[in-house]
Design a protein around this motif. Sequence first.
Motif, mmCIF file in Angstrom:
data_model
loop_
_atom_site.group_PDB
_atom_site.id
_atom_site.type_symbol
_atom_site.label_atom_id
_atom_site.label_comp_id
_atom_site.label_asym_id
_atom_site.label_seq_id
_atom_site.Cartn_x
_atom_site.Cartn_y
_atom_site.Cartn_z
ATOM 1 N N GLY A 1 -0.565 -7.206 8.259
ATOM 2 C CA GLY A 1 -1.338 -6.115 7.658
ATOM 3 C C GLY A 1 -2.524 -5.732 8.511
ATOM 4 N N ARG A 2 -3.644 -5.432 7.839
ATOM 5 C CA ARG A 2 -4.848 -5.001 8.563
ATOM 6 C C ARG A 2 -6.026 -5.942 8.320
ATOM 7 N NH1 ARG A 2 -1.165 -2.119 9.071
ATOM 8 N NH2 ARG A 2 -1.047 0.045 9.779
ATOM 9 N N ASP A 3 -6.015 -6.614 7.151
ATOM 10 C CA ASP A 3 -7.169 -7.434 6.755
ATOM 11 C C ASP A 3 -6.744 -8.846 6.372
ATOM 12 O OD1 ASP A 3 -5.696 -6.759 4.520
ATOM 13 O OD2 ASP A 3 -7.423 -6.498 3.215
ATOM 14 N N ILE A 4 -5.612 -9.275 6.869
ATOM 15 C CA ILE A 4 -5.082 -10.576 6.416
ATOM 16 C C ILE A 4 -5.939 -11.729 6.962
ATOM 17 C CG2 ILE A 4 -3.010 -12.003 6.169
ATOM 18 C CD1 ILE A 4 -2.841 -9.115 4.943
ATOM 19 N N GLU B 1 -4.564 8.917 13.802
ATOM 20 C CA GLU B 1 -5.389 9.171 12.609
ATOM 21 C C GLU B 1 -5.483 7.919 11.738
ATOM 22 O OE1 GLU B 1 -4.014 12.497 10.333
ATOM 23 O OE2 GLU B 1 -4.796 13.904 11.828
ATOM 24 N N ARG B 2 -4.341 7.243 11.577
ATOM 25 C CA ARG B 2 -4.356 6.030 10.739
ATOM 26 C C ARG B 2 -5.194 4.930 11.388
ATOM 27 N NH1 ARG B 2 0.493 3.316 8.808
ATOM 28 N NH2 ARG B 2 1.836 4.355 10.304
ATOM 29 N N ASP B 3 -5.075 4.785 12.705
ATOM 30 C CA ASP B 3 -5.914 3.796 13.413
ATOM 31 C C ASP B 3 -7.379 4.038 13.079
ATOM 32 O OD1 ASP B 3 -3.707 2.918 14.749
ATOM 33 O OD2 ASP B 3 -4.266 3.724 16.712
ATOM 34 N N MET C 1 -8.792 5.824 10.583
ATOM 35 C CA MET C 1 -9.164 5.628 9.183
ATOM 36 C C MET C 1 -9.136 4.147 8.796
ATOM 37 S SD MET C 1 -7.864 7.828 5.945
ATOM 38 C CE MET C 1 -8.155 9.377 6.725
ATOM 39 N N ASP C 2 -8.130 3.424 9.274
ATOM 40 C CA ASP C 2 -8.007 1.998 8.922
ATOM 41 C C ASP C 2 -9.162 1.182 9.508
ATOM 42 O OD1 ASP C 2 -5.637 2.675 7.705
ATOM 43 O OD2 ASP C 2 -4.337 1.848 9.263
ATOM 44 N N SER C 3 -9.669 1.600 10.681
ATOM 45 C CA SER C 3 -10.707 0.750 11.288
ATOM 46 C C SER C 3 -12.126 1.210 10.984
ATOM 47 C CB SER C 3 -10.479 0.599 12.797
ATOM 48 O OG SER C 3 -10.141 1.809 13.367
ATOM 49 N N THR C 4 -12.264 2.375 10.325
ATOM 50 C CA THR C 4 -13.630 2.824 10.012
ATOM 51 C C THR C 4 -13.929 2.817 8.508
ATOM 52 O OG1 THR C 4 -12.881 5.117 10.023
ATOM 53 C CG2 THR C 4 -13.867 4.280 12.073
ATOM 54 N N ARG C 5 -12.948 2.478 7.671
ATOM 55 C CA ARG C 5 -13.212 2.501 6.218
ATOM 56 C C ARG C 5 -14.246 1.423 5.866
ATOM 57 N NH1 ARG C 5 -7.321 0.215 5.313
ATOM 58 N NH2 ARG C 5 -7.783 -1.977 5.610
ATOM 59 N N ALA C 6 -14.910 1.633 4.708
ATOM 60 C CA ALA C 6 -15.985 0.708 4.321
ATOM 61 C C ALA C 6 -15.440 -0.637 3.834
ATOM 62 C CB ALA C 6 -16.833 1.358 3.224
ATOM 63 N N TYR D 1 0.839 -1.208 0.000
ATOM 64 C CA TYR D 1 0.000 0.000 0.000
ATOM 65 C C TYR D 1 0.870 1.253 0.000
ATOM 66 C CZ TYR D 1 -3.969 -3.039 0.661
ATOM 67 O OH TYR D 1 -4.916 -4.012 0.460
ATOM 68 N N ARG D 2 1.990 1.179 0.709
ATOM 69 C CA ARG D 2 2.905 2.321 0.740
ATOM 70 C C ARG D 2 3.503 2.579 -0.643
ATOM 71 N NH1 ARG D 2 4.885 4.094 5.755
ATOM 72 N NH2 ARG D 2 3.774 3.135 7.488
ATOM 73 N N ALA D 3 3.838 1.522 -1.387
ATOM 74 C CA ALA D 3 4.440 1.692 -2.714
ATOM 75 C C ALA D 3 3.438 2.336 -3.681
ATOM 76 C CB ALA D 3 4.926 0.346 -3.252
ATOM 77 N N VAL E 1 -7.671 -0.318 -5.515
ATOM 78 C CA VAL E 1 -6.286 -0.531 -5.060
ATOM 79 C C VAL E 1 -6.240 -1.822 -4.244
ATOM 80 C CG1 VAL E 1 -4.471 0.366 -3.521
ATOM 81 C CG2 VAL E 1 -5.702 1.936 -5.054
ATOM 82 N N ARG E 2 -7.198 -1.967 -3.351
ATOM 83 C CA ARG E 2 -7.220 -3.153 -2.485
ATOM 84 C C ARG E 2 -7.346 -4.425 -3.331
ATOM 85 N NH1 ARG E 2 -6.978 -1.510 2.464
ATOM 86 N NH2 ARG E 2 -6.802 -3.687 3.046
ATOM 87 N N ARG E 3 -8.252 -4.371 -4.328
ATOM 88 C CA ARG E 3 -8.474 -5.570 -5.151
ATOM 89 C C ARG E 3 -7.181 -6.008 -5.838
ATOM 90 N NH1 ARG E 3 -12.957 -4.005 -8.711
ATOM 91 N NH2 ARG E 3 -13.840 -3.005 -6.892
#
Length: 230
Positions: A132-135, A182-184, A186-191, A38-40, A111-113
């Motif tokens: 990661g976050r969704d592994i 902020e990242r916490d 956004m990462d935990s509230t995104r759809a 994701y960073r790249a 991007v995720r797909r």
Amino acid sequence: MRKITIAIDGYSSTGKSTVARQLANWLDYVYVDSGAMYRAVTLYAMRNGFISETHIDTDKLINALPNIRVEFRKNKGGKAEMYLNGENVEKAIRSMEVSEYVSPIATIPEVRRKLVRLQHKMGEEKGVVMDGRDIGTVVFPNAELKIFMTATAEERAGRRYRELVARGDSVQYEEVLENVTERDHMDSTRADSPLKKALDAIEIDNSDMNLEDQFHIILQLAKDRIAGRI
Ligand code: DC
């Protein structure tokens, strides 16, 4: 010995990558740092003018996705490093600027797909430790071992701050703490694929744990799963 899939998720700077790498080395598994991917993509968007202070041109980024090649290549020491279209960007993707924009970029479903497809390929033969976050929830919902790492925001910001200072970046602790929280959020509230603990994940709070103890706890869990004990 049978090979398993190990998913390590959690908030930013919880030390996921440290323990994931230790585990992969010990078990002789492949380690995949999905956050680096994701960073790249974020770095690509920054370099191509798709990101300004107030706006992200999502359409342009989505159109450019076929031109973005992200891959890991091992360096001489055997450590996997991130390459973006053939260029080593391992250091560039860890900058504070990339950290600031990566969470909004990671909300974009296209991007995720693309990245999840690549992650599936990297893990198809098992013998993989991916962080990661969704592994454990999306990428490998059938992983034999799922760990969910947490620690207080202050502890995590302190660790990240020391890391950035050690590599010569000039940052303030308060700025890092703000970015982490902020990242916490956004990462935990995104759809799409928000960060959350999978029902069958084991939660480990390492606020007061040293690296060695943490490694031994998780290694034991992995050995039990490999042996089919639990
Ligand atoms: O692990 P990291 O801090 O390098 O990850 C950077 C960002 O990438 C993180 O804030 C959210 C996103 N990410 C994601 O959405 N899904 C993943 N599997 C890994 C990272």
